[in-house]
Design a protein around this motif. Structure first.
Motif, mmCIF file in Angstrom:
data_model
loop_
_atom_site.group_PDB
_atom_site.id
_atom_site.type_symbol
_atom_site.label_atom_id
_atom_site.label_comp_id
_atom_site.label_asym_id
_atom_site.label_seq_id
_atom_site.Cartn_x
_atom_site.Cartn_y
_atom_site.Cartn_z
ATOM 1 N N ARG A 74 0.864 -1.152 0.014
ATOM 2 C CA ARG A 74 -0.042 0.099 0.062
ATOM 3 C C ARG A 74 1.032 1.306 -0.003
ATOM 4 N N ALA A 75 1.837 1.324 0.785
ATOM 5 C CA ALA A 75 3.108 2.409 0.685
ATOM 6 C C ALA A 75 3.385 2.587 -0.613
ATOM 7 N N GLY A 76 3.723 1.791 -1.559
ATOM 8 C CA GLY A 76 4.209 1.964 -2.835
ATOM 9 C C GLY A 76 3.026 2.573 -3.567
ATOM 10 N N TRP A 77 1.941 2.303 -3.622
ATOM 11 C CA TRP A 77 0.593 2.668 -4.431
ATOM 12 C C TRP A 77 0.426 4.026 -3.866
ATOM 13 N N ASP A 78 0.396 4.308 -2.593
ATOM 14 C CA ASP A 78 0.431 5.950 -2.090
ATOM 15 C C ASP A 78 1.467 6.450 -2.517
ATOM 16 N N ALA A 79 2.520 6.169 -2.487
ATOM 17 C CA ALA A 79 3.816 7.126 -2.952
ATOM 18 C C ALA A 79 3.383 7.483 -4.689
ATOM 19 N N TYR A 80 3.236 6.318 -5.153
ATOM 20 C CA TYR A 80 2.735 6.730 -6.762
ATOM 21 C C TYR A 80 1.506 7.588 -6.900
ATOM 22 N N GLN A 81 0.338 7.396 -6.020
ATOM 23 C CA GLN A 81 -0.658 8.261 -6.172
ATOM 24 C C GLN A 81 -0.081 9.746 -6.013
ATOM 25 N N ALA A 82 0.792 10.176 -4.958
ATOM 26 C CA ALA A 82 0.996 11.454 -4.476
ATOM 27 C C ALA A 82 2.256 12.005 -5.382
ATOM 28 N N ASP A 83 2.988 11.118 -6.295
ATOM 29 C CA ASP A 83 4.155 11.629 -6.816
ATOM 30 C C ASP A 83 3.710 12.910 -7.753
ATOM 31 N N PRO A 84 4.534 13.947 -8.008
ATOM 32 C CA PRO A 84 4.112 15.003 -8.735
ATOM 33 C C PRO A 84 4.330 14.476 -10.169
ATOM 34 N N ARG A 85 4.920 13.744 -10.574
ATOM 35 C CA ARG A 85 5.189 13.360 -12.046
ATOM 36 C C ARG A 85 4.002 12.397 -12.424
ATOM 37 N N HIS A 86 3.442 11.671 -11.623
ATOM 38 C CA HIS A 86 2.050 10.999 -11.804
ATOM 39 C C HIS A 86 0.944 12.172 -11.815
ATOM 40 N N LYS A 87 1.017 12.952 -10.810
ATOM 41 C CA LYS A 87 -0.151 13.937 -10.849
ATOM 42 C C LYS A 87 0.020 14.804 -12.379
ATOM 43 N N ALA A 88 1.108 15.233 -12.572
ATOM 44 C CA ALA A 88 1.312 15.826 -14.048
ATOM 45 C C ALA A 88 0.854 15.193 -15.199
ATOM 46 N N LEU A 89 1.055 13.912 -15.176
ATOM 47 C CA LEU A 89 0.998 13.007 -16.219
ATOM 48 C C LEU A 89 -0.777 12.982 -16.366
ATOM 49 N N VAL A 90 -1.301 12.740 -15.299
ATOM 50 C CA VAL A 90 -2.858 12.886 -15.216
ATOM 51 C C VAL A 90 -3.424 14.180 -15.793
ATOM 52 N N ARG A 91 -2.827 15.137 -15.028
ATOM 53 C CA ARG A 91 -3.336 16.517 -15.510
ATOM 54 C C ARG A 91 -3.177 16.963 -16.976
ATOM 55 N N ASP A 92 -2.154 16.558 -17.284
ATOM 56 C CA ASP A 92 -1.659 17.079 -18.648
ATOM 57 C C ASP A 92 -2.005 16.103 -19.821
ATOM 58 N N LEU A 93 -1.954 14.643 -19.669
ATOM 59 C CA LEU A 93 -2.060 13.860 -21.009
ATOM 60 C C LEU A 93 -3.450 13.177 -20.495
ATOM 61 N N VAL A 94 -3.953 12.764 -19.311
ATOM 62 C CA VAL A 94 -5.140 11.966 -19.277
ATOM 63 C C VAL A 94 -6.239 12.766 -19.291
ATOM 64 N N ALA A 95 -6.347 13.980 -18.458
ATOM 65 C CA ALA A 95 -7.629 14.713 -18.335
ATOM 66 C C ALA A 95 -8.206 15.411 -19.349
ATOM 67 N N PRO A 96 -7.393 15.781 -20.312
ATOM 68 C CA PRO A 96 -7.601 16.713 -21.684
ATOM 69 C C PRO A 96 -8.589 15.347 -22.589
ATOM 70 N N ILE A 97 -8.333 14.286 -22.433
ATOM 71 C CA ILE A 97 -8.763 13.336 -23.314
ATOM 72 C C ILE A 97 -10.111 12.504 -22.561
ATOM 73 N N GLN A 98 -9.898 12.296 -21.467
ATOM 74 C CA GLN A 98 -10.681 11.393 -20.749
ATOM 75 C C GLN A 98 -12.300 11.749 -20.589
ATOM 76 N N ALA A 99 -12.871 10.732 -20.905
ATOM 77 C CA ALA A 99 -14.454 10.900 -20.593
ATOM 78 C C ALA A 99 -14.866 10.411 -19.243
ATOM 79 N N SER A 100 -14.260 9.209 -18.969
ATOM 80 C CA SER A 100 -14.611 8.500 -17.970
ATOM 81 C C SER A 100 -13.426 7.482 -17.470
#
Length: 95
Positions: free
Chosen positions: A63-89
């Motif tokens: 769980r600690a590894g998953w939590d670290a992944y979720q909190a990592d700024p690089r993961h957050k940037a990928l979601v914000r910049d590459l996923v969110a613009p094309i994601q419907a659901s």
């Protein structure tokens, strides 16, 4: 072990080059993050109508590894910049 599964559906008109940028971003993320055990991802093969458009399966030691992944700024940037613009659901599960 924690397995993280995400199924994405894209917005109508999502450009193939945007999906390719996401694919490349996920590959970079996989090589950069030490908490990530394995990652597999790819576009749906269209064997069945109604499936999602893209899936990701990642594993973490705990769980600690998953939590670290979720909190990592690089993961957050990928979601914000590459996923969110094309994601419907999306649909996720951790087991």
């Amino acid at each position: 072990m924690v397995t993280h599964v995400v199924i994405f559906s894209w917005r109508e008109g999502a450009a193939p080059e945007d999906v390719a940028r996401l694919r490349d971003g996920l590959d970079r993320l996989a090589s950069d993050l030490t908490d990530l055990g394995t990652i597999r991802h790819g576009a749906d093969l269209r064997f069945r109508h109604g499936n999602g458009d893209y899936a990701l399966v990642a594993t973490f030691a705990d769980r600690a590894g998953w939590d670290a992944y979720q909190a990592d700024p690089r993961h957050k940037a990928l979601v914000r910049d590459l996923v969110a613009p094309i994601q419907a659901s999306r649909l996720t599960i951790q087991f």
